[in-house]
Design a protein around this motif. Sequence first.
Motif, short mmCIF file in Angstrom:
data_model
loop_
_atom_site.label_atom_id
_atom_site.label_comp_id
_atom_site.label_asym_id
_atom_site.label_seq_id
_atom_site.Cartn_x
_atom_site.Cartn_y
_atom_site.Cartn_z
N ARG A 167 2.33 -2.02 -1.37
CA ARG A 167 2.23 -1.50 0.00
C ARG A 167 2.27 -2.62 1.05
NH1 ARG A 167 -2.28 3.07 1.33
NH2 ARG A 167 -1.86 3.40 3.55
N LEU A 214 5.40 -3.20 3.31
CA LEU A 214 5.80 -2.30 4.40
C LEU A 214 5.95 -3.06 5.71
CD1 LEU A 214 3.57 0.82 3.65
CD2 LEU A 214 6.05 0.63 3.33
N VAL A 229 10.06 5.01 1.30
CA VAL A 229 9.54 4.44 0.04
C VAL A 229 9.91 5.40 -1.09
CG1 VAL A 229 7.52 3.66 -1.25
CG2 VAL A 229 7.60 3.35 1.24
N PHE A 289 1.01 5.15 -1.75
CA PHE A 289 1.60 5.08 -0.42
C PHE A 289 1.21 6.31 0.37
CE2 PHE A 289 4.25 2.37 -3.02
CZ PHE A 289 4.43 1.26 -2.22
N ASN A 295 4.29 5.87 6.31
CA ASN A 295 5.71 5.54 6.15
C ASN A 295 6.53 6.15 7.28
OD1 ASN A 295 4.89 4.34 3.77
ND2 ASN A 295 5.66 5.98 2.46
#
Length: 343
Positions: free
Chosen positions: A247, A250, A279, A267, A272
């Motif tokens: 993670r 990101l 992802v 996640f 996101n």
Amino acid sequence: MPTHTMRAIRLHEFGGPEVLRYEEAPIPQPGPGEVLVRVHAAGVNPPDWYAREGMPDVPPELKPPFELPLIPGTDVSGVVAAAAADVTGFTAGEEVFGLLRFPTTLQGSAYAQYVTAPASHLARKPAALDHVHAAGLPMAGLTAWQFLIELGHDHPSPFQAAPHRPMPLDADTTVLINGAAGGVGHLALQLAKWKGARVIAVASGAHERFLRALGADEFIDYAKERPEEAVRDIDLVLDTVGGPRSRRFLRTLKRGGALYPVYFGDFDDEENAKLGVTVTATQVRSNGAQLAELGHLLDAGTVRVAIDSTFDLADARAAHERAARGHIQGKIVLTVAQEPAVS
């Protein structure tokens, strides 16, 4: 009639490398759609030690069927010894390689002198490749291919509902590969370069020369700096290490970017979406046609397989111990002596 046997590595119990036994086992017979392969080399992959351990950390619903005694191994290179009557694509004497029966079973049975294989899981071995290098390609190469180039199947991922769709790669794409020196990583680097992408390789400093020779445009030694703090505006991160720490990547992505963790972690879909990133992951699957495409790239010299180390089949325990020490550069492969079968 006497039972024809071969030498193989078998498990009669789950545990550490010490449970790998080199012993006699029956030579399998090909069923419909299958060929019998005389094994010259077998690749060593993480699912092999997951099988050896009995997959203790995997939920029962995600475990593929397997039972003891078990011959591990899914990556194979060898020569066709026989083919079922309904097989038309391969004949005795042809050199082949493949990823066998993955992920439907961990009982690929490649750690042996002979193995049966669905013909659809095999491809002709590239002429430019010896059996050791060919055995190092299937799982790692197909993982890199299915994550980056073409998924090639519509099986849902066990890790997520969203389908995995590889991002198109070209000269305007920057790809960061974490764990770039390993089996999947070093092949993914070369496939991304083949598509024209700019590649940032992340590994320990000992691998820098190796990865730059494969075409890495930039190198980050994770022991000296954190890649998630060193770069920004990345189009795609392929995290071959994956897991809970994936993670952190990101923050390196631009809006519209994507993170592909090979080993899926935790996640947050809302996070996101807020970041404007994707992802997704997939689970590699056997595919002889895709392996043939990879074979063409190896024959052309566009891609090469690096070998970390080789061990005799009888020394499979030492190969698994080598894998456990980590910092692998390329692939670990077992070589299989061409002794006659035992009657």
